[in-house]
Design a protein around this motif. Sequence first.
Motif, PDB file in Angstrom:
ATOM      1  N   ILE A   1       0.853  -1.179   0.000  1.00  0.00           N
ATOM      2  CA  ILE A   1       0.000   0.000   0.000  1.00  0.00           C
ATOM      3  C   ILE A   1       0.896   1.238   0.000  1.00  0.00           C
ATOM      4  O   ILE A   1       1.734   1.415   0.896  1.00  0.00           O
ATOM      5  N   VAL A   2       0.718   2.091  -1.008  1.00  0.00           N
ATOM      6  CA  VAL A   2       1.541   3.284  -1.186  1.00  0.00           C
ATOM      7  C   VAL A   2       0.668   4.518  -1.015  1.00  0.00           C
ATOM      8  O   VAL A   2      -0.441   4.591  -1.565  1.00  0.00           O
ATOM      9  N   ASP A   3       1.180   5.496  -0.253  1.00  0.00           N
ATOM     10  CA  ASP A   3       0.506   6.783  -0.101  1.00  0.00           C
ATOM     11  C   ASP A   3       0.775   7.613  -1.352  1.00  0.00           C
ATOM     12  O   ASP A   3       1.920   7.980  -1.627  1.00  0.00           O
ATOM     13  N   VAL A   4      -0.271   7.898  -2.125  1.00  0.00           N
ATOM     14  CA  VAL A   4      -0.080   8.661  -3.359  1.00  0.00           C
ATOM     15  C   VAL A   4      -0.649  10.073  -3.228  1.00  0.00           C
ATOM     16  O   VAL A   4      -1.090  10.679  -4.204  1.00  0.00           O
ATOM     17  N   THR A   5      -0.593  10.609  -2.006  1.00  0.00           N
ATOM     18  CA  THR A   5      -0.979  12.007  -1.786  1.00  0.00           C
ATOM     19  C   THR A   5       0.238  12.905  -1.621  1.00  0.00           C
ATOM     20  O   THR A   5       0.110  14.120  -1.717  1.00  0.00           O
ATOM     21  N   SER A   6       1.400  12.321  -1.372  1.00  0.00           N
ATOM     22  CA  SER A   6       2.594  13.116  -1.112  1.00  0.00           C
ATOM     23  C   SER A   6       3.640  12.895  -2.191  1.00  0.00           C
ATOM     24  O   SER A   6       3.573  11.923  -2.964  1.00  0.00           O
ATOM     25  N   GLU A   7       4.628  13.773  -2.231  1.00  0.00           N
ATOM     26  CA  GLU A   7       5.698  13.663  -3.209  1.00  0.00           C
ATOM     27  C   GLU A   7       6.615  12.485  -2.926  1.00  0.00           C
ATOM     28  O   GLU A   7       7.339  12.026  -3.810  1.00  0.00           O
ATOM     29  N   ASP A   8       6.598  11.987  -1.698  1.00  0.00           N
ATOM     30  CA  ASP A   8       7.532  10.941  -1.303  1.00  0.00           C
ATOM     31  C   ASP A   8       7.046   9.531  -1.601  1.00  0.00           C
ATOM     32  O   ASP A   8       7.815   8.572  -1.457  1.00  0.00           O
ATOM     33  N   SER A   9       5.794   9.361  -1.977  1.00  0.00           N
ATOM     34  CA  SER A   9       5.235   8.038  -2.258  1.00  0.00           C
ATOM     35  C   SER A   9       5.569   7.054  -1.132  1.00  0.00           C
ATOM     36  O   SER A   9       6.128   5.976  -1.351  1.00  0.00           O
ATOM     37  N   ASP A  10       5.209   7.442   0.088  1.00  0.00           N
ATOM     38  CA  ASP A  10       5.531   6.616   1.245  1.00  0.00           C
ATOM     39  C   ASP A  10       4.878   5.244   1.142  1.00  0.00           C
ATOM     40  O   ASP A  10       3.675   5.129   0.852  1.00  0.00           O
ATOM     41  N   VAL A  11       5.668   4.204   1.393  1.00  0.00           N
ATOM     42  CA  VAL A  11       5.143   2.844   1.442  1.00  0.00           C
ATOM     43  C   VAL A  11       4.613   2.611   2.849  1.00  0.00           C
ATOM     44  O   VAL A  11       5.373   2.591   3.821  1.00  0.00           O
ATOM     45  N   LEU A  12       3.313   2.443   2.975  1.00  0.00           N
ATOM     46  CA  LEU A  12       2.675   2.340   4.284  1.00  0.00           C
ATOM     47  C   LEU A  12       2.789   0.945   4.877  1.00  0.00           C
ATOM     48  O   LEU A  12       2.571   0.760   6.075  1.00  0.00           O
ATOM     49  N   GLY A  13       3.128  -0.030   4.043  1.00  0.00           N
ATOM     50  CA  GLY A  13       3.313  -1.383   4.535  1.00  0.00           C
ATOM     51  C   GLY A  13       2.941  -2.392   3.472  1.00  0.00           C
ATOM     52  O   GLY A  13       2.560  -2.042   2.346  1.00  0.00           O
ATOM     53  N   SER A  14       3.065  -3.666   3.825  1.00  0.00           N
ATOM     54  CA  SER A  14       2.716  -4.727   2.891  1.00  0.00           C
ATOM     55  C   SER A  14       2.172  -5.915   3.660  1.00  0.00           C
ATOM     56  O   SER A  14       2.386  -6.053   4.876  1.00  0.00           O
ATOM     57  N   LEU A  15       1.485  -6.774   2.947  1.00  0.00           N
ATOM     58  CA  LEU A  15       0.877  -7.953   3.550  1.00  0.00           C
ATOM     59  C   LEU A  15       0.979  -9.112   2.569  1.00  0.00           C
ATOM     60  O   LEU A  15       0.570  -9.000   1.418  1.00  0.00           O
ATOM     61  N   ALA A  16       1.581 -10.221   3.025  1.00  0.00           N
ATOM     62  CA  ALA A  16       1.666 -11.416   2.187  1.00  0.00           C
ATOM     63  C   ALA A  16       0.287 -12.072   2.108  1.00  0.00           C
ATOM     64  O   ALA A  16      -0.408 -12.202   3.119  1.00  0.00           O
ATOM     65  N   ILE A  17      -0.088 -12.479   0.905  1.00  0.00           N
ATOM     66  CA  ILE A  17      -1.389 -13.100   0.668  1.00  0.00           C
ATOM     67  C   ILE A  17      -1.163 -14.486   0.078  1.00  0.00           C
ATOM     68  O   ILE A  17      -0.553 -14.629  -0.985  1.00  0.00           O
ATOM     69  N   ASP A  18      -1.650 -15.514   0.748  1.00  0.00           N
ATOM     70  CA  ASP A  18      -1.570 -16.871   0.209  1.00  0.00           C
ATOM     71  C   ASP A  18      -2.644 -17.083  -0.854  1.00  0.00           C
ATOM     72  O   ASP A  18      -3.763 -16.597  -0.712  1.00  0.00           O
ATOM     73  N   GLY A  19      -2.284 -17.831  -1.897  1.00  0.00           N
ATOM     74  CA  GLY A  19      -3.289 -18.193  -2.884  1.00  0.00           C
ATOM     75  C   GLY A  19      -3.135 -17.531  -4.222  1.00  0.00           C
ATOM     76  O   GLY A  19      -4.056 -17.559  -5.034  1.00  0.00           O
ATOM     77  N   ASP A  20      -1.970 -16.907  -4.513  1.00  0.00           N
ATOM     78  CA  ASP A  20      -1.717 -16.243  -5.791  1.00  0.00           C
ATOM     79  C   ASP A  20      -2.648 -15.060  -6.011  1.00  0.00           C
ATOM     80  O   ASP A  20      -3.545 -15.088  -6.857  1.00  0.00           O
ATOM     81  N   PRO A  21      -2.443 -13.968  -5.268  1.00  0.00           N
ATOM     82  CA  PRO A  21      -3.300 -12.785  -5.442  1.00  0.00           C
ATOM     83  C   PRO A  21      -3.159 -12.193  -6.839  1.00  0.00           C
ATOM     84  O   PRO A  21      -2.046 -12.070  -7.359  1.00  0.00           O
ATOM     85  N   SER A  22      -4.300 -11.825  -7.435  1.00  0.00           N
ATOM     86  CA  SER A  22      -4.294 -11.302  -8.801  1.00  0.00           C
ATOM     87  C   SER A  22      -4.790  -9.864  -8.875  1.00  0.00           C
ATOM     88  O   SER A  22      -4.134  -9.007  -9.453  1.00  0.00           O
ATOM     89  N   THR A  23      -5.960  -9.623  -8.306  1.00  0.00           N
ATOM     90  CA  THR A  23      -6.615  -8.327  -8.470  1.00  0.00           C
ATOM     91  C   THR A  23      -7.091  -7.807  -7.132  1.00  0.00           C
ATOM     92  O   THR A  23      -7.669  -8.548  -6.336  1.00  0.00           O
ATOM     93  N   VAL A  24      -6.851  -6.506  -6.885  1.00  0.00           N
ATOM     94  CA  VAL A  24      -7.324  -5.836  -5.680  1.00  0.00           C
ATOM     95  C   VAL A  24      -8.348  -4.782  -6.073  1.00  0.00           C
ATOM     96  O   VAL A  24      -8.134  -4.019  -7.017  1.00  0.00           O
ATOM     97  N   ARG A  25      -9.465  -4.774  -5.373  1.00  0.00           N
ATOM     98  CA  ARG A  25     -10.421  -3.680  -5.500  1.00  0.00           C
ATOM     99  C   ARG A  25     -10.754  -3.199  -4.099  1.00  0.00           C
ATOM    100  O   ARG A  25     -10.985  -4.004  -3.200  1.00  0.00           O
TER     101      ARG A  25
END
Length: 407
Positions: A285-309
């Motif tokens: 998850i990336v913050d796309v409101t600032s110039e720095d594009s801060d990475v807010l974190g990540s989460l491993a997903i089991d099962g071959d994640p394809s699409t996020v909505r």
Amino acid sequence: MDHSVKRRSVIGAVGGLAIASLAGCLGDGTDGAADDTDDASADDGNGDSDGGESEPEAVGSDGLVYAFAPDRISILDPADGDVVDEITDEFDDEAWADPQITHDYGLLFVVEQSLSQVHVIDTETRTHETAIDVGPGVNHIYHPVDDEIWVHADDDGAFYVIDVDALEVSEIVEAGLEGEGHGKLLYHEAMGDTGYATNVNDPGVPVIDLETYERTGFVEFGEGGSTHYKAYGPRNGLAYVEYRGGTTVVNTETDEIVDELEFTGGMFLSPEEDRLAIVDDEVYIVDVTSEDSDVLGSLAIDGDPSTVRFGPEGETAFVANAESGDVAVIDVATLEEIDRLEAGEFDGRNRMAVVGDEYFITPADADESVAVVDMAAQEAELIDVGVSVDTLQYVGDSGTGYTGRYR
């Protein structure tokens, strides 16, 4: 670019012939959408008493889902969990991909890859209008302005521009530097008449003038490599482009590289356009409101994640998994997986998903079904369509990142 101009000048003369030839192959009329519609009415026995032909009845499609199978298009009601209609039109072993609905939701354009065509569906009458020949290797489709559909032909490395009113190719825009390669189009209404093209053969992104139909520049990322996935953050004016296993960040005002992220994958913007999900084996998850594009974190997903909505308020995100037969539900603020919902089995590499109002919808082709998730209740059900489906389109508001100007 001179060659590109010559090709565009020719297409106006030959576009009609290409469509006429295609319509003949399909057994439709040869004079565009109006004749196709009339023929359909006559075949259905809907002509008037004096032998004339009437228009198909306007029944509407608001809130419905079009599910594309090789031999039919099934129309589903996600609220009731039923198949409410079907379009067949002699479809047989079609290879559908990447549908795109117009901004007014009136026409649905969908790629048919095996014959390098784009089919047109009238959502008001639920009828097949016509099919349009485009370039070879057609794959992705876009709708950057109200009266045009842009379709990328990988064998040409070019976009074929379809006039929405005339239903014919009106322009060809050469994008790829080498004249070929799988490509996408990045655009947003905040970018005005400028877009970027990605291409797996190019070490950067061609700059495309959407008004003059020309490649006007090139933003070079390096001496080799390729570009593919893309996204745009309208709050910070930055473009995010997959390159060499990472994500290159470009200032769209200056065309300068301003940052690089060490991960990449499919990119999905939140409804508030403040968060960008980038999906590999993990969801970043990336913050796309600032110039720095801060990475807010990540989460491993089991099962071959394809699409996020993202959910309607952006507080949750739903991840369609290709291998595990389920949908993961994520709390975006805490980056925790809070639920898994059964969504049927999928037989493929990438499992697509769309959102429509309160629903998250994904195909379960191995089960000949479509999974519908109520995002508020976090409950899922399968709609049995009786045939393998792997491509979907919702008629209505499909949210940022899917329908309209933001794909």
